[in-house]
Design an enzyme around this catalytic site. Structure first.
Site, PDB file in Angstrom:
ATOM      1  N   ASP C  40       5.398   7.194  29.335  1.00  0.00           N
ATOM      2  CA  ASP C  40       6.417   8.057  29.951  1.00  0.00           C
ATOM      3  C   ASP C  40       7.302   7.317  30.949  1.00  0.00           C
ATOM      4  O   ASP C  40       7.869   7.941  31.834  1.00  0.00           O
ATOM      5  CB  ASP C  40       5.747   9.254  30.612  1.00  0.00           C
ATOM      6  CG  ASP C  40       4.917   8.858  31.832  1.00  0.00           C
ATOM      7  OD1 ASP C  40       4.683   7.647  32.037  1.00  0.00           O
ATOM      8  OD2 ASP C  40       4.506   9.771  32.571  1.00  0.00           O
ATOM      9  N   GLY C  77      -2.150   2.988  43.967  1.00  0.00           N
ATOM     10  CA  GLY C  77      -3.191   1.980  44.158  1.00  0.00           C
ATOM     11  C   GLY C  77      -2.598   0.741  44.819  1.00  0.00           C
ATOM     12  O   GLY C  77      -1.530   0.279  44.415  1.00  0.00           O
ATOM     13  N   ASN C 165       7.910  13.583  35.696  1.00  0.00           N
ATOM     14  CA  ASN C 165       6.799  14.538  35.641  1.00  0.00           C
ATOM     15  C   ASN C 165       7.256  15.962  35.394  1.00  0.00           C
ATOM     16  O   ASN C 165       6.433  16.859  35.216  1.00  0.00           O
ATOM     17  CB  ASN C 165       6.002  14.478  36.949  1.00  0.00           C
ATOM     18  CG  ASN C 165       5.289  13.145  37.076  1.00  0.00           C
ATOM     19  OD1 ASN C 165       4.740  12.639  36.101  1.00  0.00           O
ATOM     20  ND2 ASN C 165       5.339  12.561  38.258  1.00  0.00           N
ATOM     21  N   HIS C 300      45.775  22.779   9.092  1.00  0.00           N
ATOM     22  CA  HIS C 300      45.465  23.890  10.001  1.00  0.00           C
ATOM     23  C   HIS C 300      44.790  25.065   9.300  1.00  0.00           C
ATOM     24  O   HIS C 300      45.067  25.361   8.151  1.00  0.00           O
ATOM     25  CB  HIS C 300      46.696  24.430  10.742  1.00  0.00           C
ATOM     26  CG  HIS C 300      48.022  24.050  10.176  1.00  0.00           C
ATOM     27  ND1 HIS C 300      49.040  23.594  10.961  1.00  0.00           N
ATOM     28  CD2 HIS C 300      48.506  24.052   8.909  1.00  0.00           C
ATOM     29  CE1 HIS C 300      50.101  23.340  10.207  1.00  0.00           C
ATOM     30  NE2 HIS C 300      49.801  23.605   8.964  1.00  0.00           N
ATOM     31  N   ASN C 314      48.474  18.269  -0.128  1.00  0.00           N
ATOM     32  CA  ASN C 314      48.802  19.005   1.093  1.00  0.00           C
ATOM     33  C   ASN C 314      48.218  20.422   0.986  1.00  0.00           C
ATOM     34  O   ASN C 314      48.550  21.164   0.066  1.00  0.00           O
ATOM     35  CB  ASN C 314      50.320  19.085   1.276  1.00  0.00           C
ATOM     36  CG  ASN C 314      50.694  19.612   2.654  1.00  0.00           C
ATOM     37  OD1 ASN C 314      50.883  18.850   3.592  1.00  0.00           O
ATOM     38  ND2 ASN C 314      50.777  20.932   2.785  1.00  0.00           N
ATOM     39  N   ALA C 317      48.302  26.024   5.563  1.00  0.00           N
ATOM     40  CA  ALA C 317      47.523  26.757   6.561  1.00  0.00           C
ATOM     41  C   ALA C 317      46.957  28.035   5.960  1.00  0.00           C
ATOM     42  O   ALA C 317      47.622  28.700   5.163  1.00  0.00           O
ATOM     43  CB  ALA C 317      48.412  27.101   7.753  1.00  0.00           C
TER      44      ALA C 317
END
Lengths: 395, 395, 395
Positions: C40, C77, C165, C300, C314, C317
């Protein structure tokens, strides 16, 4: 910096002294001050430069040197002073002895010179050094040797003098500029919800009490009015947004939005578009080279290109201006108080007269007279014996 | 703070003592504690206030003063103590002598008073000072002169006591609150990919194991369930999002999304919309005042307004509810298991019966019976002799 | 870490020594080094681990311990040394006496062991301690008691050793990784406008001089070419984006974009999509499982699904491929140089031959021969006597 300045090019790179020498011809016969500074330190404040020039003038010194103090001056030229504190020269890091290396005051490389004292000194420097370069800093020892005085200005803002050497540094400098620009606008009355996520270019202006939401990018010659709400997640470039507009989750390029427009979410306003007051441009709308008069609405799912739209027009969802026949773009004119039904195709060139109505689902290919209802669709049939594939297959 | 509180207005601004005096009438006959604090310090933790009140009660002091230590206390009132360390008064910065100015412990302006000791002291303060104002801090010298004890509580969190004085400060305070709120939710089991880019309002709640992507803004009385994925670039206001939903690149306003809905990218869900479970709202979809039953899909490029949609309905791309005739909005009812073809116009008021099918490209103006196929379109013709303009012009 | 590694599972959690013991069988008969580290602590640099292994080998020590110094070592430690400075053991915080607690050098929990010295020592540790656990650190006292030498490597980068943690810590670690990854790409020639708002996964690659705007998220096996402009507000996952593309305000999932494509704003490119060079995918366009040849444009408001699109096509839309009949998805083939008019419905399965034109507003249900004009619409009628509801009601 534009065409109002004269530019001199240093074709060969033979040192900082050589760079300034390139300007010798341009300086010929001139009096007054020469400001020398780096091209890659964008954070240096104008106030600092103004103060440096003022110091040179007030003291009558041959030059004024901008200095700063660094916790770790390794690599920088150190400022050498007499016991009385007077500037006596600059020693480059690699030429410095241990006592000199202990000096924390360093040369920033920004100077103001009296031109008439710089020019003769510049002619005397030579490239007789380890690098074989003409050092501009050599002029200071020549000047002090000749009894001239050198003034110094110490700035506490060492960060402002840093020039980026890679794209990490560039991002760091841009971050500082972004923060500074955002603070200026906040102090002038703009609410920026999160300055860390707001990008405002140097030429942009913003009016009072405008609120800017995160993810907003304002660039180019953009001018946003007062009492607007801009963003989130919006980019506006080279556009005018007048007072009282709301623009959210949208892009606006080279357009002019009139007062109290509402734009977005998810609108794309392209160049050549201008709107009058109280126009609504809703979601999934693209406008390209469109002029819209006051009070009109394009609420959703629409493409208008090369169109002129009158006052109080309502454009239904799914409306498309068929402005392109594969070769050229044609223009659509929609006059005042027109109502366009949903999913209509307006095949340009086309004029729809004032007060006209276009039925939903119609493809309109020829002029619609004022106040007419134009309709082009088939009658609805309900086939009741029919079984849909999804039913037939028991789904 | 809502209608459960009594508010007192200080019409003239004659100082902090004058401000508290305004409450004198409201305090008449009351016992107990009065907490005095600024209205512009939103970061002060509730724990600190609770501790201050507790200290006042436990010590039986006339008042408890919240203090802090600043590296640079310039401008702040200093806490004066006897040799034994007892609080004896507050000296404003401008009235302080050099020894007093060296004191780092300052007054935060947050106090807890015993009401019955404050009221008589407050009546005795006067505006005989340089500013001509009633200072609330004058009550402390009056109290100690009378032999009352003043307790002090020192907080190490000076930042929490800062009040913004401009919009830069406001942005700073909002940044702190944003960080604190985000940390609360992360500690409660919400994954926030980048807390710096996530904005969660104070009334919002979020369930376990929900993941929030950057650029997300959750505001108002929004309630997000567990196991959701929200964002990126999403704003949700005053809405409920039930467990297991995904909402990305979208806006949701005053709506209710049932469990396991998938929304976006690029959806705009507007007020009055509610969905049952496993509803899909795809890209370029706007919903306004729509109720959708379980398992239905509105995958793309659709506007539904003022509609009721049954179970397992499929809405084709480009479908538009024509809910507006230029005057009023009408309602569309789509019953269970209906299939709407693409680019259909549904002209309201309209009912489409359960199991019905609407052919693509149809404009539907009258009721469709259950299980019928409604179609309103022209037969396709292929003109083979035709030369397109783009071919004719040799392009 | 993939299938090339052997994994050992610690079913019961009886301490760090017990964890390493689980590997005893896998280590049987092996020589050389065993690197022990936490799962970790993702920020630990590979260089540090390499240096630790090298130290163990060069010194011939039984083990090399990575240590660091903390201003506040509480809980860690402590490294105990002889007067001569030699490592003699590790004392856990709760077992340390005041003198030991004053030691700032702490155990990071990262070790390199000589396998042949670890295995016998590991067999001798016991859970006779307050926690009832097998401590891995007990092997060091056993080894030094036997006269073996323990080397230590002190790292100054304590931050790199922190393991999150909780989700606050996780966000912190991700922030560090994000920063590090972004710096790598900036130093390799990618311009990242704001590294704080750019998210690049570990498997992503990006070419030179590509510019990334804020709000961009690049994840999975994504490969972005050179000279691209990506973002703002864009997410690309598991996709290839070739040189010279622009992708703005869009999402791209498991797709392949050819060179010099322009995508967005507000496009949604879904899995199975691939494009050749110079394809334009504009605003409010969804592509799903579509292959598009060079030079074609979908500018579009379009949904293409399960389609093959030729060169220089082409698409108008509002075009929708009706690929779904309620049960299965069908395929649409659009050959080279086809021109599709606006709001067309293409009912699949369908072939539109090369050079064909589809009229705006047409629903196409059967094949269109090459170069034909397909049209399916009603003639426009202008009803001039008609009065719109909005006019009738005097609005």
């Amino acid at each position: 910096m534009g065409p109002d300045f004269q530019y001199v090019w240093q074709h060969e790179q033979l040192g900082t002294g050589h760079a300034v020498r390139m300007a010798q011809e341009a300086l010929a016969g001139r009096q007054g001050d020469l400001l020398v500074l780096y091209g890659d330190t964008p954070l240096i404040p104008a106030d600092t430069l103004t103060a440096l020039v003022a110091l040179r003038r007030e003291t009558g010194a041959a030059a004024a040197v901008l200095t700063t103090r660094l916790d770790d001056p390794t690599g920088y030229g150190r400022i050498i002073r007499s016991e009385a504190g007077a500037f006596t020269g600059i020693v480059e890091h690699k030429d410095a002895n241990p006592a000199e290396r202990a000096i924390g005051e360093v040369n920033t490389g920004v100077y103001c010179f009296a031109i008439n004292q710089l020019v003769p000194a510049l002619a005397r420097i030579s490239p007789r050094n380890a690098q074989g370069e003409y050092y501009l800093t050599d002029v200071f020892s020549l000047m002090t040797y000749d009894g001239a005085q050198i003034a110094t200005l110490e700035t506490g803002d060492a960060l402002a003098l840093m020039g980026p050497n890679d794209r990490v540094g560039l991002a760091g400098v841009e971050h500082c500029l972004k923060k500074a620009i955002n603070e200026i606008w906040m102090l002038q009355g703009v609410t920026i919800v999160d300055p860390a996520q707001t990008y405002i270019g140097p030429l942009v202006s913003i009016g009072n009490d405008t609120v800017i939401w995160p993810g907003t990018i304002l660039l180019g010659a953009t001018k946003v009015g007062s009492d607007c709400v801009i963003g989130p997640h919006t980019r506006i470039i080279d556009s005018v947004v007048e007072d009282g507009c709301e623009v959210q989750f949208s892009q606006v390029l080279a357009a002019h939005l009139g007062p109290e427009n509402k734009v977005g979410p998810f609108a794309n306003i392209r160049p050549g578009t201008s709107t009058a007051s109280q126009v609504k441009i809703g979601d999934f709308v693209e406008l390209k080279n469109v002029q819209i008069a006051a009070g009109s609405k394009v609420p959703h799912l629409t493409y208008l290109g090369d169109a002129l739209v009158g006052r109080k027009v309502n454009i239904g969802a799914g409306t498309i201006t068929c402005n392109y026949d594969g070769i050229t773009k044609h223009r659509t004119i929609i006059e005042d108080e027109v109502f366009i039904g949903s999913n209509a195709n307006l095949v340009a060139p086309l004029v729809i007269g004032s007060g006209a109505t276009v039925g939903a689902g119609s493809t309109i290919t020829k002029e619609v007279p004022a106040h007419a209802l134009a309709i082009a669709r088939s009658r609805q049939e309900n086939l009741t014996g029919w079984v849909a594939p999804r039913e037939r297959d028991g789904k």
